[in-house]
Design a protein around this motif. Structure first.
Motif, PDB file in Angstrom:
ATOM      1  N   SER A 224       0.795  -1.233   0.000  1.00 17.50           N
ATOM      2  CA  SER A 224       0.000   0.000   0.000  1.00 17.50           C
ATOM      3  C   SER A 224       0.827   1.282   0.000  1.00 17.50           C
ATOM      4  O   SER A 224       0.261   2.380  -0.025  1.00 17.50           O
ATOM      5  N   LEU A 225       2.164   1.165   0.016  1.00 16.36           N
ATOM      6  CA  LEU A 225       3.004   2.359   0.067  1.00 16.36           C
ATOM      7  C   LEU A 225       2.883   3.180  -1.223  1.00 16.36           C
ATOM      8  O   LEU A 225       3.092   2.664  -2.319  1.00 16.36           O
ATOM      9  N   THR A 226       2.543   4.459  -1.081  1.00 16.73           N
ATOM     10  CA  THR A 226       2.446   5.354  -2.243  1.00 16.73           C
ATOM     11  C   THR A 226       3.191   6.665  -2.028  1.00 16.73           C
ATOM     12  O   THR A 226       3.392   7.427  -2.972  1.00 16.73           O
ATOM     13  N   THR A 227       3.570   6.955  -0.789  1.00  9.05           N
ATOM     14  CA  THR A 227       4.338   8.171  -0.495  1.00  9.05           C
ATOM     15  C   THR A 227       5.810   7.795  -0.369  1.00  9.05           C
ATOM     16  O   THR A 227       6.185   7.056   0.538  1.00  9.05           O
ATOM     17  N   THR A 229      10.016   8.558  -0.173  1.00 12.85           N
ATOM     18  CA  THR A 229      11.015   9.476   0.376  1.00 12.85           C
ATOM     19  C   THR A 229      12.397   9.031  -0.075  1.00 12.85           C
ATOM     20  O   THR A 229      12.541   8.001  -0.750  1.00 12.85           O
ATOM     21  N   ALA A 230      13.413   9.795   0.320  1.00 12.09           N
ATOM     22  CA  ALA A 230      14.782   9.421  -0.023  1.00 12.09           C
ATOM     23  C   ALA A 230      15.154   8.082   0.605  1.00 12.09           C
ATOM     24  O   ALA A 230      15.886   7.277   0.022  1.00 12.09           O
ATOM     25  N   GLU A 231      14.643   7.817   1.816  1.00 14.55           N
ATOM     26  CA  GLU A 231      14.951   6.567   2.519  1.00 14.55           C
ATOM     27  C   GLU A 231      14.062   5.418   2.048  1.00 14.55           C
ATOM     28  O   GLU A 231      14.475   4.267   2.037  1.00 14.55           O
ATOM     29  N   HIS A 232      12.821   5.749   1.675  1.00 16.25           N
ATOM     30  CA  HIS A 232      11.869   4.729   1.229  1.00 16.25           C
ATOM     31  C   HIS A 232      11.375   5.112  -0.167  1.00 16.25           C
ATOM     32  O   HIS A 232      10.349   5.757  -0.328  1.00 16.25           O
ATOM     33  N   GLY A 233      12.146   4.697  -1.176  1.00 16.94           N
ATOM     34  CA  GLY A 233      11.803   5.017  -2.553  1.00 16.94           C
ATOM     35  C   GLY A 233      10.719   4.109  -3.108  1.00 16.94           C
ATOM     36  O   GLY A 233      10.152   3.271  -2.400  1.00 16.94           O
ATOM     37  N   GLU A 234      10.457   4.255  -4.396  1.00 13.90           N
ATOM     38  CA  GLU A 234       9.385   3.502  -5.041  1.00 13.90           C
ATOM     39  C   GLU A 234       9.586   2.000  -4.951  1.00 13.90           C
ATOM     40  O   GLU A 234       8.626   1.232  -4.912  1.00 13.90           O
ATOM     41  N   GLU A 235      10.855   1.554  -4.894  1.00 15.46           N
ATOM     42  CA  GLU A 235      11.111   0.118  -4.822  1.00 15.46           C
ATOM     43  C   GLU A 235      10.529  -0.509  -3.555  1.00 15.46           C
ATOM     44  O   GLU A 235      10.249  -1.711  -3.513  1.00 15.46           O
ATOM     45  N   PHE A 236      10.326   0.298  -2.504  1.00 18.01           N
ATOM     46  CA  PHE A 236       9.758  -0.223  -1.267  1.00 18.01           C
ATOM     47  C   PHE A 236       8.272  -0.563  -1.402  1.00 18.01           C
ATOM     48  O   PHE A 236       7.689  -1.151  -0.499  1.00 18.01           O
ATOM     49  N   SER A 237       7.671  -0.181  -2.514  1.00 17.30           N
ATOM     50  CA  SER A 237       6.262  -0.514  -2.732  1.00 17.30           C
ATOM     51  C   SER A 237       6.103  -1.901  -3.333  1.00 17.30           C
ATOM     52  O   SER A 237       4.976  -2.394  -3.473  1.00 17.30           O
TER      53      SER A 237
END
Length: 354
Positions: A224-227, A229-237
């Motif tokens: 569900s990640l859509t926001t 950040t530098a620490e949690h980029g799109e790959e974390f989705s």
């Protein structure tokens, strides 16, 4: 000190990472007043389940789970009159599992479970994840299933979105890290209310089921990640990426706790031996978890060591990096790693020149 043995532990965990990920653990909370059984039971097979201790519908949920091939299932059986899931979540906190599902979850319970998963991951660094229905959590630990009215060969009546979360949890726990859940075929589905706008829904952090005119399958393996950040980029989705991240974190933490804490002197040589063990572990993950073309490294964290020294009121201006690295840090161990996790093939751009 047994350092060679510790290296073997790391190497073994790395080499068996893919096999272990194929057999994950699902925790499921079932509301059931049927007599018999324990409040918390662990089953390795659907054949171990005494169906007389559950309602027919709850037994169908367990069949949904086991269809995905998880290593084992932790069943928490609670009364239907339960006012809060909090006491049961506390019981689960001390157990090891990968995915949580609650087929009979209410809106209030969904809010509680979502908040609890976020807290456990962010505050206590647990690697718990949950598959929840219609849950806009915007978090890597929550998979938001939004497809419902699913007719399956594994049940009688159609399954709601909340109920079918059990099937998705079983699939995610059973999948190998050699692949992602994108386009995973759900062969049990006969019909479902598939969305007309799957791309838009996926971009909103929804896990949807699609139909390709022949079979039903998971549209794309996203959480569900859509926001970002530098620490949690799109790959974390991506669910596959997070599986690798969680595996990496769990393996290093558990090995450190089991084989190092209180057993190994915290001097420079042993820190370097620990770093060498991590690097060897990372090498064994390259290919299916870590990018083999990337320079996956680890080292004593000079910046953190410097902060530790300066925190004691010592001026480090004239200290070299090796002086910093060799400084006695008491019981503190500061290590940094630089790794790149690898995804599966999912998107094709083909240019056909005639």
């Amino acid at each position: 000190m047994g350092l060679p043995e510790i290296n073997i532990i790391f190497k073994t965990k790395g080499l068996t990472a893919i096999q272990r990920s194929e057999r994950g653990i699902v925790a499921v909370i079932l509301k059931d007043d049927t007599e018999g059984g324990q409040p918390v039971s662990i089953y390795k097979s659907i054949l171990d389940v005494d169906f007389s201790q559950f309602t027919q519908r709850n037994y169908e949920y367990l069949k949904l789970l086991y269809e995905g091939g998880p290593y084992k299932v932790i069943v928490v059986k609670v009364p239907t009159t339960t006012e809060s899931l909090s006491p049961w979540l506390k019981k689960l906190r001390d157990l090891k599992w990968n995915y949580l599902t609650v087929p009979g979850i209410t809106e209030d319970e969904k809010t509680l479970v979502s908040a609890w998963i976020k807290e456990e991951r962010e505050k206590d660094h647990k690697t718990f994840k949950a598959v929840l229905p219609e849950c806009v959590a915007d978090h890597e630990g929550i998979i938001n299933l939004t497809t419902g009215n699913i007719q399956s060969t594994l049940g009688g009546e159609a399954f709601s979105t909340a109920e079918y979360c059990a099937r998705i949890a079983g699939v995610l726990a059973g999948l190998s890290l050699a692949r992602s859940s994108t386009y995973f075929v759900l062969s049990d589905i006969v019909s479902a209310d598939v969305p007309d706008d799957p791309d838009e829904r996926i971009d909103k952090g929804e896990l949807v089921i699609v139909f390709d005119s022949e079979k039903y399958k998971i549209g794309r393996g996203v959480n569900s990640l859509t926001t970002f950040t530098a620490e949690h980029g799109e790959e974390f989705s991506k669910i596959k990426i997070m599986e690798g991240v969680d595996l990496y974190q769990d393996d290093i933490r558990s090995t450190f706790e089991d084989a190092y804490v209180g057993k190994v002197i915290n001097d420079y040589d042993n820190k370097q031996a620990f770093v060498a063990a991590i690097i060897a572990y990372q090498k064994s993950l390259e290919g299916n978890v870590l990018d083999r073309s990337f320079d996956n490294t680890a080292a004593v964290d000079i910046d953190q060591q410097r902060l530790y020294i300066e925190g004691k009121g010592i001026d480090t201006t004239d200290m070299s990096d090796i002086d910093i690295a060799k400084y006695n840090t008491g019981s503190k161990v500061f290590i940094s790693s630089h790794v790149k996790f690898v995804d599966a093939m999912e998107d094709l751009s083909l240019v056909c020149n005639m």
